[in-house]
Design a protein around this motif. Structure first.
Motif, PDB file in Angstrom:
ATOM      1  N   PRO A 170       0.844  -1.200   0.000  1.00 27.29           N
ATOM      2  CA  PRO A 170       0.000   0.000   0.000  1.00 27.29           C
ATOM      3  C   PRO A 170       0.885   1.259   0.000  1.00 27.29           C
ATOM      4  O   PRO A 170       2.087   1.181   0.282  1.00 27.29           O
ATOM      5  CB  PRO A 170      -0.798  -0.116   1.300  1.00 27.29           C
ATOM      6  N   ILE A 171       0.298   2.401  -0.308  1.00 27.69           N
ATOM      7  CA  ILE A 171       1.048   3.656  -0.333  1.00 27.69           C
ATOM      8  C   ILE A 171       1.743   3.868   1.013  1.00 27.69           C
ATOM      9  O   ILE A 171       1.158   3.678   2.065  1.00 27.69           O
ATOM     10  CB  ILE A 171       0.120   4.846  -0.648  1.00 27.69           C
ATOM     11  N   GLY A 172       3.026   4.249   0.939  1.00 32.39           N
ATOM     12  CA  GLY A 172       3.812   4.525   2.130  1.00 32.39           C
ATOM     13  C   GLY A 172       4.635   3.345   2.637  1.00 32.39           C
ATOM     14  O   GLY A 172       5.416   3.495   3.576  1.00 32.39           O
ATOM     15  N   THR A 173       4.510   2.185   2.018  1.00 33.26           N
ATOM     16  CA  THR A 173       5.262   1.002   2.438  1.00 33.26           C
ATOM     17  C   THR A 173       6.746   1.197   2.154  1.00 33.26           C
ATOM     18  O   THR A 173       7.131   1.571   1.050  1.00 33.26           O
ATOM     19  CB  THR A 173       4.767  -0.255   1.686  1.00 33.26           C
ATOM     20  N   PRO A 202      -0.341  -0.241  -6.528  1.00 34.53           N
ATOM     21  CA  PRO A 202       0.130  -0.999  -7.694  1.00 34.53           C
ATOM     22  C   PRO A 202      -0.890  -0.949  -8.829  1.00 34.53           C
ATOM     23  O   PRO A 202      -2.088  -0.828  -8.602  1.00 34.53           O
ATOM     24  CB  PRO A 202       0.264  -2.422  -7.157  1.00 34.53           C
ATOM     25  N   TRP A 203      -0.386  -1.062 -10.072  1.00 34.86           N
ATOM     26  CA  TRP A 203      -1.262  -1.173 -11.226  1.00 34.86           C
ATOM     27  C   TRP A 203      -0.659  -2.197 -12.188  1.00 34.86           C
ATOM     28  O   TRP A 203       0.515  -2.521 -12.109  1.00 34.86           O
ATOM     29  CB  TRP A 203      -1.490   0.176 -11.903  1.00 34.86           C
ATOM     30  N   GLN A 204      -1.499  -2.696 -13.078  1.00 30.53           N
ATOM     31  CA  GLN A 204      -1.081  -3.746 -13.996  1.00 30.53           C
ATOM     32  C   GLN A 204      -0.913  -3.193 -15.406  1.00 30.53           C
ATOM     33  O   GLN A 204      -1.789  -2.481 -15.918  1.00 30.53           O
ATOM     34  CB  GLN A 204      -2.118  -4.866 -13.997  1.00 30.53           C
ATOM     35  N   VAL A 232       4.615  -0.464  -9.416  1.00 26.84           N
ATOM     36  CA  VAL A 232       4.240   0.530  -8.416  1.00 26.84           C
ATOM     37  C   VAL A 232       5.228   1.686  -8.523  1.00 26.84           C
ATOM     38  O   VAL A 232       6.382   1.492  -8.920  1.00 26.84           O
ATOM     39  CB  VAL A 232       4.229  -0.097  -6.995  1.00 26.84           C
ATOM     40  N   ALA A 233       4.791   2.893  -8.192  1.00 27.27           N
ATOM     41  CA  ALA A 233       5.674   4.062  -8.200  1.00 27.27           C
ATOM     42  C   ALA A 233       6.368   4.166  -6.847  1.00 27.27           C
ATOM     43  O   ALA A 233       5.762   3.916  -5.800  1.00 27.27           O
ATOM     44  CB  ALA A 233       4.878   5.328  -8.476  1.00 27.27           C
ATOM     45  N   LEU A 234       7.654   4.537  -6.879  1.00 27.56           N
ATOM     46  CA  LEU A 234       8.457   4.695  -5.663  1.00 27.56           C
ATOM     47  C   LEU A 234       8.946   6.126  -5.522  1.00 27.56           C
ATOM     48  O   LEU A 234       9.159   6.813  -6.527  1.00 27.56           O
ATOM     49  CB  LEU A 234       9.686   3.773  -5.721  1.00 27.56           C
TER      50      LEU A 234
END
Length: 71
Positions: free
Chosen positions: A19-22, A44-46, A54-56
């Motif tokens: 999830p966001i922030g992991t 995440p997206w496919q 996923v964006a980092l």
């Protein structure tokens, strides 16, 4: 050079893990020891061919979730 086949993670599984922030370790080359630490900044997206990304923080675009290790 022998290529390893690697099963792609499902979108549902990636959504639970990242999830966001992991906080994660990102390994640019799978199987190598070099990594950098980041946090996820998107859900995440496919992609069209099935790869889940996923964006980092500190990175442009999406990275394959198989290159991540949760901290």
């Amino acid at each position: 050079m022998k290529l390893r086949s690697q099963k792609m993670m499902s979108l549902a599984h990636a959504e639970r893990l990242f999830p966001i922030g992991t906080r994660v370790r990102y390994f640019p080359i799978a199987g190598e020891k070099t990594f950098s630490e980041h946090a996820t900044r998107s859900t995440p997206w496919q992609l069209g061919h099935g790869q889940v990304v996923v964006a980092l923080t500190g990175k442009s675009g999406g990275v394959a979730v198989e290159h991540l290790q949760k901290l």
